[in-house]
Design a protein around this motif. Structure first.
Motif, PDB file in Angstrom:
ATOM      1  N   ASP A  97      37.722  53.945  40.492  1.00  0.00           N
ATOM      2  CA  ASP A  97      37.256  53.481  39.183  1.00  0.00           C
ATOM      3  C   ASP A  97      37.340  51.956  39.098  1.00  0.00           C
ATOM      4  O   ASP A  97      37.969  51.302  39.934  1.00  0.00           O
ATOM      5  N   ASN A  98      36.660  51.403  38.087  1.00  0.00           N
ATOM      6  CA  ASN A  98      36.601  49.944  37.945  1.00  0.00           C
ATOM      7  C   ASN A  98      37.980  49.302  37.769  1.00  0.00           C
ATOM      8  O   ASN A  98      38.233  48.223  38.312  1.00  0.00           O
ATOM      9  N   ARG A  99      38.847  49.954  37.029  1.00  0.00           N
ATOM     10  CA  ARG A  99      40.181  49.391  36.789  1.00  0.00           C
ATOM     11  C   ARG A  99      40.917  49.195  38.113  1.00  0.00           C
ATOM     12  O   ARG A  99      41.466  48.138  38.376  1.00  0.00           O
ATOM     13  N   VAL A 115      43.211  31.279  41.721  1.00  0.00           N
ATOM     14  CA  VAL A 115      42.148  32.277  41.579  1.00  0.00           C
ATOM     15  C   VAL A 115      41.713  32.351  40.123  1.00  0.00           C
ATOM     16  O   VAL A 115      42.542  32.510  39.224  1.00  0.00           O
ATOM     17  N   GLY A 116      40.416  32.253  39.913  1.00  0.00           N
ATOM     18  CA  GLY A 116      39.864  32.378  38.571  1.00  0.00           C
ATOM     19  C   GLY A 116      39.316  33.763  38.315  1.00  0.00           C
ATOM     20  O   GLY A 116      39.047  34.529  39.247  1.00  0.00           O
ATOM     21  N   VAL A 117      39.121  34.076  37.065  1.00  0.00           N
ATOM     22  CA  VAL A 117      38.571  35.374  36.676  1.00  0.00           C
ATOM     23  C   VAL A 117      37.201  35.587  37.317  1.00  0.00           C
ATOM     24  O   VAL A 117      36.890  36.691  37.776  1.00  0.00           O
ATOM     25  N   GLN A 118      36.392  34.527  37.396  1.00  0.00           N
ATOM     26  CA  GLN A 118      35.063  34.673  37.988  1.00  0.00           C
ATOM     27  C   GLN A 118      35.150  35.127  39.442  1.00  0.00           C
ATOM     28  O   GLN A 118      34.364  35.973  39.884  1.00  0.00           O
ATOM     29  N   GLN A 119      36.095  34.600  40.186  1.00  0.00           N
ATOM     30  CA  GLN A 119      36.258  35.021  41.586  1.00  0.00           C
ATOM     31  C   GLN A 119      36.621  36.503  41.678  1.00  0.00           C
ATOM     32  O   GLN A 119      36.137  37.214  42.564  1.00  0.00           O
ATOM     33  N   ILE A 120      37.465  36.951  40.774  1.00  0.00           N
ATOM     34  CA  ILE A 120      37.884  38.360  40.787  1.00  0.00           C
ATOM     35  C   ILE A 120      36.700  39.265  40.478  1.00  0.00           C
ATOM     36  O   ILE A 120      36.454  40.243  41.192  1.00  0.00           O
ATOM     37  N   VAL A 121      35.954  38.937  39.433  1.00  0.00           N
ATOM     38  CA  VAL A 121      34.839  39.816  39.058  1.00  0.00           C
ATOM     39  C   VAL A 121      33.729  39.766  40.107  1.00  0.00           C
ATOM     40  O   VAL A 121      33.074  40.791  40.367  1.00  0.00           O
ATOM     41  N   ASP A 122      33.529  38.612  40.733  1.00  0.00           N
ATOM     42  CA  ASP A 122      32.535  38.531  41.808  1.00  0.00           C
ATOM     43  C   ASP A 122      32.939  39.428  42.973  1.00  0.00           C
ATOM     44  O   ASP A 122      32.117  40.158  43.519  1.00  0.00           O
ATOM     45  N   LEU A 160      36.507  43.293  33.028  1.00  0.00           N
ATOM     46  CA  LEU A 160      37.895  42.913  33.326  1.00  0.00           C
ATOM     47  C   LEU A 160      38.682  42.773  32.030  1.00  0.00           C
ATOM     48  O   LEU A 160      39.797  43.300  31.918  1.00  0.00           O
ATOM     49  N   TYR A 161      38.101  42.082  31.054  1.00  0.00           N
ATOM     50  CA  TYR A 161      38.804  41.881  29.786  1.00  0.00           C
ATOM     51  C   TYR A 161      39.022  43.198  29.040  1.00  0.00           C
ATOM     52  O   TYR A 161      40.027  43.374  28.347  1.00  0.00           O
ATOM     53  N   TYR A 162      38.093  44.138  29.177  1.00  0.00           N
ATOM     54  CA  TYR A 162      38.232  45.450  28.550  1.00  0.00           C
ATOM     55  C   TYR A 162      39.495  46.145  29.060  1.00  0.00           C
ATOM     56  O   TYR A 162      40.266  46.720  28.284  1.00  0.00           O
ATOM     57  N   TYR A 163      39.708  46.113  30.358  1.00  0.00           N
ATOM     58  CA  TYR A 163      40.847  46.808  30.960  1.00  0.00           C
ATOM     59  C   TYR A 163      42.169  46.050  30.829  1.00  0.00           C
ATOM     60  O   TYR A 163      43.223  46.665  30.683  1.00  0.00           O
ATOM     61  N   PHE A 164      42.120  44.736  30.897  1.00  0.00           N
ATOM     62  CA  PHE A 164      43.365  43.974  31.029  1.00  0.00           C
ATOM     63  C   PHE A 164      43.588  42.896  29.965  1.00  0.00           C
ATOM     64  O   PHE A 164      44.688  42.371  29.854  1.00  0.00           O
ATOM     65  N   GLY A 165      42.571  42.530  29.223  1.00  0.00           N
ATOM     66  CA  GLY A 165      42.711  41.539  28.162  1.00  0.00           C
ATOM     67  C   GLY A 165      42.668  40.101  28.644  1.00  0.00           C
ATOM     68  O   GLY A 165      42.154  39.235  27.951  1.00  0.00           O
ATOM     69  N   SER A 166      43.226  39.843  29.817  1.00  0.00           N
ATOM     70  CA  SER A 166      43.294  38.478  30.341  1.00  0.00           C
ATOM     71  C   SER A 166      43.654  38.546  31.826  1.00  0.00           C
ATOM     72  O   SER A 166      44.018  39.606  32.343  1.00  0.00           O
TER      73      SER A 166
END
Length: 193
Positions: A2-4, A23-30, A39-45
């Motif tokens: 799953d995505n989480r 590491v930035g959020v953009q790198q993680i989502v990429d 990402l924000y839906y599952y973890f908030g930050s």
């Protein structure tokens, strides 16, 4: 997957390889192939992601270490069991163990340190409990169980960091029974000297 879980797996690898702050959020989502809102839906930050990731992996570590502490036997047996458990966990989940230690040794006001510190405190308490339980065997400890816990947990963490220092492929991160025996033996020599 799953995505989480995908997000956490990608983040663990990136945080381990580059460091949490780099590491930035953009790198993680990429890397995960998802969007920032997911990402924000599952973890908030980003810190919420780190907290979830650390807690999930730490719970496994903590449960196994607690079982090793609670099992019967004399202090040398218990120390061996705890050390073996720690190193087995590191062999199974090396990125987590090494990330956890890196975060603990980061800047005290950083998000990474603030997030990992409660878990390191729980790990330390397990080690203190181990020596509290051995107080009859070791004699009047006069509060030295905390010093012993710092020393023993520090030896394990430092040995692991040194064993992994030049490894690109962590699948070979194995601490042998002979090494564990020598670590515990040396530590015990220090206690009794």
């Amino acid at each position: 997957m799953d995505n989480r879980q995908l997000i956490m797996d990608c983040a663990l690898t990136l945080f381990y390889e580059r460091g949490y702050d780099a590491v930035g959020v953009q790198q993680i989502v990429d890397r995960a192939g998802i969007t920032k809102p997911t990402l924000y839906y599952y973890f908030g930050s980003k810190q919420g992601l780190l907290r979830s990731l650390l807690e999930e992996h730490f719970e496994v570590m903590e449960q196994r270490l607690q079982e090793a502490v609670d099992a019967g036997g004399k202090i040398p047996e218990k120390l061996y069991r705890v050390a073996r458990c720690f190193f087995n966990g590191a062999a199974e989940d090396p990125q987590f163990y090494l990330l956890m230690m890196a975060l603990f040794y980061s800047g005290r006001k950083s998000e990474g340190f603030q997030t990992v510190y409660p878990m390191i405190g729980r790990y330390y308490r397990l080690c203190v409990d181990l020596f509290d339980q051995a107080s009859d065997e070791l004699g009047n400890m006069n509060g030295r169980q905390e010093q012993f816990a710092v020393g023993f947990s520090g030896i394990l963490m430092h040995y692991l960091m040194m064993a992994a220092r030049d490894m690109d492929d962590l699948s070979g991160l194995i601490i042998t029974d002979e090494e564990v025996y020598r670590i515990v033996h040396q530590f015990m020599y220090g206690i009794y000297s």
